[in-house]
Write a protein that holds these residues in place. Structure first.
Motif, PDB file in Angstrom:
ATOM      1  N   ASP A  60       1.509 -20.281  15.794  1.00 11.85           N
ATOM      2  CA  ASP A  60       1.908 -19.700  14.509  1.00 11.85           C
ATOM      3  C   ASP A  60       0.698 -19.514  13.595  1.00 11.85           C
ATOM      4  N   ASN A  61      -0.372 -18.938  14.149  1.00 13.95           N
ATOM      5  CA  ASN A  61      -1.580 -18.703  13.355  1.00 13.95           C
ATOM      6  C   ASN A  61      -1.389 -17.514  12.418  1.00 13.95           C
ATOM      7  N   MET A  62      -1.979 -17.600  11.249  1.00 17.69           N
ATOM      8  CA  MET A  62      -1.997 -16.474  10.319  1.00 17.69           C
ATOM      9  C   MET A  62      -3.132 -15.538  10.730  1.00 17.69           C
ATOM     10  N   CYS A  63      -2.807 -14.277  10.974  1.00 20.62           N
ATOM     11  CA  CYS A  63      -3.787 -13.350  11.540  1.00 20.62           C
ATOM     12  C   CYS A  63      -4.387 -12.427  10.471  1.00 20.62           C
ATOM     13  N   TYR A  64      -5.607 -11.998  10.738  1.00 20.81           N
ATOM     14  CA  TYR A  64      -6.219 -10.962   9.901  1.00 20.81           C
ATOM     15  C   TYR A  64      -5.408  -9.677  10.028  1.00 20.81           C
ATOM     16  N   GLY A  65      -5.314  -8.935   8.938  1.00 18.44           N
ATOM     17  CA  GLY A  65      -4.659  -7.634   8.975  1.00 18.44           C
ATOM     18  C   GLY A  65      -5.697  -6.542   9.125  1.00 18.44           C
ATOM     19  N   THR A  66      -5.333  -5.454   9.804  1.00 17.99           N
ATOM     20  CA  THR A  66      -6.261  -4.341  10.017  1.00 17.99           C
ATOM     21  C   THR A  66      -5.620  -3.028   9.595  1.00 17.99           C
ATOM     22  N   CYS A  67      -6.334  -2.276   8.771  1.00 14.81           N
ATOM     23  CA  CYS A  67      -5.929  -0.911   8.415  1.00 14.81           C
ATOM     24  C   CYS A  67      -6.959   0.030   9.026  1.00 14.81           C
ATOM     25  N   MET A  68      -6.478   1.097   9.642  1.00 17.46           N
ATOM     26  CA  MET A  68      -7.375   2.070  10.260  1.00 17.46           C
ATOM     27  C   MET A  68      -7.231   3.427   9.564  1.00 17.46           C
ATOM     28  N   ILE A  69      -8.369   4.012   9.193  1.00 15.34           N
ATOM     29  CA  ILE A  69      -8.413   5.371   8.635  1.00 15.34           C
ATOM     30  C   ILE A  69      -9.340   6.173   9.544  1.00 15.34           C
ATOM     31  N   ILE A 182     -15.425  -2.152   8.942  1.00 14.11           N
ATOM     32  CA  ILE A 182     -16.072  -1.765  10.198  1.00 14.11           C
ATOM     33  C   ILE A 182     -16.097  -0.241  10.258  1.00 14.11           C
ATOM     34  N   TRP A 183     -17.274   0.345  10.386  1.00 12.60           N
ATOM     35  CA  TRP A 183     -17.459   1.796  10.255  1.00 12.60           C
ATOM     36  C   TRP A 183     -18.218   2.328  11.469  1.00 12.60           C
ATOM     37  N   ASP A 184     -17.758   3.425  12.037  1.00 11.33           N
ATOM     38  CA  ASP A 184     -18.421   3.991  13.209  1.00 11.33           C
ATOM     39  C   ASP A 184     -19.537   4.971  12.845  1.00 11.33           C
ATOM     40  N   LYS A 185     -19.878   5.030  11.542  1.00 13.95           N
ATOM     41  CA  LYS A 185     -20.914   5.913  11.009  1.00 13.95           C
ATOM     42  C   LYS A 185     -20.523   7.383  11.119  1.00 13.95           C
ATOM     43  N   LYS A 186     -19.218   7.607  11.314  1.00  7.24           N
ATOM     44  CA  LYS A 186     -18.709   8.975  11.384  1.00  7.24           C
ATOM     45  C   LYS A 186     -17.459   9.065  10.507  1.00  7.24           C
ATOM     46  N   THR A 187     -16.296   9.177  11.113  1.00  2.47           N
ATOM     47  CA  THR A 187     -15.082   9.354  10.306  1.00  2.47           C
ATOM     48  C   THR A 187     -14.015   8.293  10.578  1.00  2.47           C
ATOM     49  N   THR A 188     -14.393   7.185  11.188  1.00  9.20           N
ATOM     50  CA  THR A 188     -13.431   6.120  11.467  1.00  9.20           C
ATOM     51  C   THR A 188     -13.827   4.843  10.733  1.00  9.20           C
ATOM     52  N   VAL A 189     -12.872   4.263  10.012  1.00 11.36           N
ATOM     53  CA  VAL A 189     -13.105   3.034   9.257  1.00 11.36           C
ATOM     54  C   VAL A 189     -11.968   2.056   9.526  1.00 11.36           C
ATOM     55  N   PHE A 190     -12.333   0.817   9.824  1.00 12.08           N
ATOM     56  CA  PHE A 190     -11.361  -0.264   9.937  1.00 12.08           C
ATOM     57  C   PHE A 190     -11.588  -1.221   8.773  1.00 12.08           C
ATOM     58  N   ILE A 191     -10.515  -1.585   8.082  1.00 16.63           N
ATOM     59  CA  ILE A 191     -10.587  -2.566   7.009  1.00 16.63           C
ATOM     60  C   ILE A 191      -9.797  -3.787   7.456  1.00 16.63           C
ATOM     61  N   LYS A 192     -10.448  -4.948   7.497  1.00 18.56           N
ATOM     62  CA  LYS A 192      -9.784  -6.186   7.923  1.00 18.56           C
ATOM     63  C   LYS A 192      -9.726  -7.147   6.746  1.00 18.56           C
ATOM     64  N   LEU A 193      -8.560  -7.743   6.553  1.00 15.99           N
ATOM     65  CA  LEU A 193      -8.354  -8.704   5.464  1.00 15.99           C
ATOM     66  C   LEU A 193      -7.873 -10.032   6.014  1.00 15.99           C
ATOM     67  N   SER A 194      -8.329 -11.104   5.390  1.00 15.72           N
ATOM     68  CA  SER A 194      -7.871 -12.437   5.787  1.00 15.72           C
ATOM     69  C   SER A 194      -6.411 -12.621   5.368  1.00 15.72           C
ATOM     70  N   PRO A 195      -5.704 -13.564   5.992  1.00  4.97           N
ATOM     71  CA  PRO A 195      -4.288 -13.791   5.661  1.00  4.97           C
ATOM     72  C   PRO A 195      -4.059 -14.167   4.202  1.00  4.97           C
ATOM     73  N   ASP A 196      -5.103 -14.596   3.508  1.00  3.58           N
ATOM     74  CA  ASP A 196      -4.951 -14.962   2.092  1.00  3.58           C
ATOM     75  C   ASP A 196      -4.483 -13.793   1.239  1.00  3.58           C
ATOM     76  N   TYR A 197      -4.704 -12.559   1.730  1.00  2.00           N
ATOM     77  CA  TYR A 197      -4.349 -11.371   0.950  1.00  2.00           C
ATOM     78  C   TYR A 197      -2.944 -10.850   1.266  1.00  2.00           C
ATOM     79  N   LYS A 198      -2.194 -11.550   2.101  1.00  4.05           N
ATOM     80  CA  LYS A 198      -0.852 -11.081   2.457  1.00  4.05           C
ATOM     81  C   LYS A 198       0.002 -10.869   1.210  1.00  4.05           C
ATOM     82  N   GLY A 199       0.532  -9.657   1.081  1.00  7.13           N
ATOM     83  CA  GLY A 199       1.398  -9.318  -0.032  1.00  7.13           C
ATOM     84  C   GLY A 199       0.704  -9.176  -1.366  1.00  7.13           C
TER      85      GLY A 199
END
Length: 338
Positions: A60-69, A182-199
């Motif tokens: 029951d670990n609290m996981c990082y969240g990932t948003c991809m653009i 996390i950025w691929d230096k082109k047009t893809t970006v991943f944003i990861k947040l710790s579980p502390d930011y949930k909600g």
């Protein structure tokens, strides 16, 4: 899925779902339409699940969240909501300055979207990462040769409480407050947040509360069903025009459609078969066709490759590693002696 007594099994034995009869302790478990024997373990995000008597027992670990653009206005929120938004302006991707105007927060990530073809689609040209509110220093990292657009990443820190590193194709910015970009230096970006930011976050990446059905929450706190109205509410400048209709580049450039469908079919092919039961390929295929039709001002292959790579990345998260790049399909030439 728990084993159930089967009419063809002797008393005391259970149908294993695969045409056999087993004792209850040997019942298999089902996950994404695949069966796993008792004792087998799988990874689900940052948790480990073990099959025990036909039932998954998970940590029951609290996981990082990932948003991809990525690509031409494609978003996959922290809670897994996939949608498209082609706005030409600066928008709040995610921040913890939510609620009333006087609310406090520790970070804000802004994406600047501009047209990246002649069909009206937009790509992320610049990402700005604000850490704290009393920003003085500015760090600019850029790749001016990137196509179809020059991509720029600016980190504007309150203090030097962040680190940067290059990991394979990606530039990684990690802040001490649990925010990672996390950025691929082109047009893809991943944003990861710790579980502390949930909600506790808001913006185009949703609110990270493990509920995808309320991700379209506008800046004013209203629930929207239309992604255009939702996206428009997060623009930084009221001078930018609202997006009023969805762009369909394949309808505007029909001569590119058959090529786009042919190239993007790799996502639905045998190459990615191991991933299909774990991550739905359809939205990624449709996004790939959309991007391949829209990149008519150069960078055709880059748009296609970024779209396929986005699906491959989701497959890796689901522990389905796919080797899809070849010398002919989106090759990566490693640095000399690397």
């Amino acid at each position: 899925t728990e084993c159930v007594s089967g009419c063809v099994c002797p008393e005391g034995l259970f149908d294993d779902g695969r045409g056999g009869c087993v004792e209850q302790k040997d019942c298999p478990c089902s996950h994404n339409n695949e069966w796993y024997s008792s004792g087998k373990k799988i990874k689900v995000d940052c948790n480990t699940c073990t099959c025990q008597k036909g039932i998954w027992k998970c940590t029951d670990n609290m996981c990082y969240g990932t948003c991809m653009i990525y690509g031409s206005g494609h978003y996959n929120t922290f809670d897994g909501k996939f949608y498209d938004f082609d706005g030409s302006c600066e928008y709040v991707a995610t921040q913890d300055f939510c609620g009333d105007k006087n609310s406090s927060g520790s970070f804000s990530i802004i994406t600047e979207n501009v047209p990246c073809g002649t069909t009206g689609v937009t790509c992320s040209k610049a990402i700005k990462m604000f850490l704290g509110v009393s920003s003085q220093a500015m760090k600019a990292l850029s790749n001016r040769s990137a196509t179809p657009l020059p991509a720029i990443l600016e980190v504007i820190p309150d203090t030097k409480k962040f680190s940067e590193m290059t990991v394979g194709l990606y530039l990684v910015i990690e802040a001490s407050n649990g925010v990672m970009l996390i950025w691929d230096k082109k047009t893809t970006v991943f944003i990861k947040l710790s579980p502390d930011y949930k909600g506790k976050v808001c913006g185009l990446c949703g609110n990270f509360d493990d509920k995808a059905n309320n991700d379209f929450t506008t800046r004013s706190g209203l629930q929207e069903s239309n992604p255009l109205n939702f996206g428009n509410s997060w623009k930084q400048s009221p001078m930018c025009p609202d997006v009023t209709q969805e762009v369909k580049p394949c309808d505007l450039k029909p001569h590119r459609k058959s090529w786009a469908e042919k190239e993007c079919s790799i996502i639905q092919s045998e190459v990615f078969k191991i991933c299909h039961s774990k991550v739905n390929p359809l939205p990624f295929y449709e996004a790939c066709v959309h991007d391949a039709c829209s990149c008519d001002s150069g960078g055709d292959c880059e748009c296609f490759c970024s779209a396929v790579a986005a699906y491959a990345q989701e497959c890796i998260k689901a522990e389905a590693c796919v080797f899809w790049r070849t010398p002919d399909i989106c090759p990566i030439f490693c640095d000399y002696y690397n």
